[in-house]
Design a protein around this motif. Structure first.
Motif, PDB file in Angstrom:
ATOM      1  N   ALA A 428      64.607  69.174 -10.720  1.00 55.18           N
ATOM      2  CA  ALA A 428      63.378  68.966 -11.492  1.00 55.18           C
ATOM      3  C   ALA A 428      63.643  67.906 -12.554  1.00 55.18           C
ATOM      4  O   ALA A 428      64.786  67.750 -13.015  1.00 55.18           O
ATOM      5  N   ALA A 429      62.573  67.175 -12.958  1.00 53.46           N
ATOM      6  CA  ALA A 429      62.739  66.132 -13.973  1.00 53.46           C
ATOM      7  C   ALA A 429      61.395  65.764 -14.580  1.00 53.46           C
ATOM      8  O   ALA A 429      60.336  65.920 -13.950  1.00 53.46           O
ATOM      9  N   ASP A 430      61.461  65.266 -15.816  1.00 50.14           N
ATOM     10  CA  ASP A 430      60.301  64.684 -16.495  1.00 50.14           C
ATOM     11  C   ASP A 430      60.799  63.438 -17.218  1.00 50.14           C
ATOM     12  O   ASP A 430      61.299  63.517 -18.349  1.00 50.14           O
ATOM     13  N   PRO A 431      60.686  62.264 -16.577  1.00 51.16           N
ATOM     14  CA  PRO A 431      61.224  61.039 -17.189  1.00 51.16           C
ATOM     15  C   PRO A 431      60.558  60.672 -18.504  1.00 51.16           C
ATOM     16  O   PRO A 431      61.152  59.945 -19.322  1.00 51.16           O
ATOM     17  N   ALA A 432      59.349  61.164 -18.753  1.00 53.64           N
ATOM     18  CA  ALA A 432      58.624  60.787 -19.963  1.00 53.64           C
ATOM     19  C   ALA A 432      59.111  61.536 -21.200  1.00 53.64           C
ATOM     20  O   ALA A 432      58.904  61.082 -22.330  1.00 53.64           O
TER      21      ALA A 432
END
Length: 490
Positions: A428-432
């Motif tokens: 899982a990831a959230d680059p922002a």
């Protein structure tokens, strides 16, 4: 009476040496002296076995510069005598079954022995029972065990180059002697033997001299391989030395087990969770002599020690078992919360729910809390930060990690965003989202912390199961670095 150029002078005297001849004699004498010293060291390394003593090869740099990898240490059995604080002891390694450890005794706690490498900033995390003591170091023999280290590290080039150098040295040692001395090399009496000067040895004799020298060089290199033990930690017989904060000795790498076998980045905090007392020792790079409490942690509530941890190819590491009701681990050495950080821990459970790790504004009470990884009631993992509101990412639904197997949970926060990894793979990831809540003072917790109104928080915040090898890194690790840390065997 006429003396032929290649015949001895009248009266049986040999002709005086010219300058090249004197140089050859000096080189040969120096080579014989060096070989004599080397063979003497090898003999000394084997003689103690006749007395029932042990000889061990030092494999790591935990005690450098006083003792280096490749040195040999002679160990005398203590028999009925009790170990004394300050002695350097060879013991069965409590963290790596089948291996040995050579460190200094610094204290006796709870019926066990606390050891520490002189160059290490903190004591060894695991206590050693007196029954595991082989003896005390009494003599150091330098460098002759280097072939053992090279073989263990697959440094075949160093082994081959040293073997070649020894062959040349041994050939030189058996070479030119002073005229008239015992065994002086015969001079050429007939043309056509490749002789350049009046006192030069025949070329054929030089070639045949290299053959037994090469065989003896192989024997000298191989003899240390017959020694009884190869220890994964070194010990010195002098005062302790400080290791620079940004350096990592091999002993530290071995102690980090599954978390840091091959990665090149050092953990600022590392907790092996293999202790038998109430202190969870920090052996990361923030464990400096001037740091308050050295960043150590404390086992709190229902924590059972001595569980078997994950096996990363060198035998199982240690672990602790949390009861899911009161057990958790706190750390001290409060520091500002970082927006460039990696946290990870190995876990094993069959009971969904609970917090794996998180940051808190206080060591014991519930203050500000952020940068958490926790398990949902259905076994997925959630990584969350707070920045004007909660921001979370979660592993795919339907995949439960409450399956009774060891898993590595890793969370990174940095300029590339927030990322969650399980077993070295990003899930899982959230680059922002590149930052969390600012906190002037923060400490890490493992196994429990407050979650407030965070999304999908479990009904029970206390983790139920085993934890091992908890680490905090001073920057966001790359995906390649995280993948390199998952080395579970089998």
């Amino acid at each position: 009476m006429y003396a032929a150029p290649d015949d001895p002078l009248p009266g049986g005297d040999a002709p005086p040496l010219d300058r090249p001849g004197r140089t050859a004699v000096a080189v040969s004498a120096a080579a014989r002296g060096f070989v004599a010293v080397l063979l003497g060291l090898l003999v000394w390394s084997q003689v103690p076995a006749l007395l029932g003593w042990e000889t061990t090869v030092v494999m790591s740099g935990s005690m450098a510069p006083a003792i280096d990898p490749g040195d040999l240490v002679v160990v005398r059995p203590l028999e009925d005598a009790a170990p004394r604080v300050g002695q350097v002891l060879l013991v069965d390694d409590p963290d790596r079954p089948g291996s040995a450890r050579l460190h200094r005794l610094v204290g006796v706690e709870d019926g066990g022995l606390r050891l520490q490498g002189d160059a290490n900033r903190s004591p060894d995390t695991s206590l050693v029972p007196t029954s595991a003591v082989h003896g005390a170091g009494v003599l150091r023999i330098p460098v002759v065990g280097l072939p053992v280290v090279w073989v263990a590290e697959h440094r075949w080039t160093a082994l081959a180059v040293t073997g070649g150098g020894l062959a040349v040295l041994l050939a030189a040692a058996g070479g030119q002697r002073a005229p008239g001395g015992t065994g002086a090399p015969a001079r050429a009496r007939r043309p056509g033997l490749g002789v350049r000067g009046r006192h030069a040895a025949p070329l054929a004799r030089r070639t045949t001299r290299l053959r037994p020298a090469a065989g003896l060089a192989v024997l000298v290199l191989a003899s240390p391989l017959l020694l009884q033990h190869a220890t994964p930690a070194a010990a010195a017989f002098s005062a302790g030395t400080d290791v620079p904060a940004n350096s990592v000795t091999m002993d530290s790498v071995l102690a980090w087990g599954c978390v840091h076998e091959t990665a090149t980045v050092a953990a600022t905090r590392f907790y092996s969770l293999r202790e038998t007392g109430t202190t969870a020792y920090n052996t990361g790079t923030l464990s400096t002599p001037t740091a308050p409490f050295k960043g150590n942690g404390r086992f709190r509530g229902g924590v059972t020690q001595g569980a078997t941890g994950p096996d990363c190819g060198r035998g199982p590491t240690g672990a602790v078992t949390l009861d899911g009701a009161t057990g958790w681990i706190s750390t001290n050495l409060a520091a500002p919360a970082s927006d460039d950080v990696t946290t990870q821990v190995w876990f094993r459970t069959t009971v969904p729910g609970g917090v794996l790790f998180g940051l808190n504004g206080q060591e014991v009470d519930t203050g500000q809390h952020d940068r958490h990884v926790y398990m949902t009631d259905t076994g997925e993992l959630v990584f969350g930060v707070y920045r004007g509101g909660t921001h979370t990412v979660a592993s795919p639904a339907g995949t439960s990690y409450a399956d009774g197997r060891w898993h590595l949970a890793t969370a990174t926060l940095g300029t590339t965003g927030m990322r969650l990894y399980v077993d070295g793979v990003q899930v899982a990831a959230d680059p922002a989202q590149t930052g969390g809540e600012p906190m002037d003072f923060s400490t890490w917790r493992f196994g429990w912390t407050a979650l407030g109104n965070w999304a999908r928080k479990p009904a029970n915040l206390y983790f139920t199961g085993d934890l091992a090898s908890a680490a905090v890194f001073g920057r966001a690790l790359t995906a390649t670095e995280v993948a390199a840390q998952h080395l579970l065997a089998g």
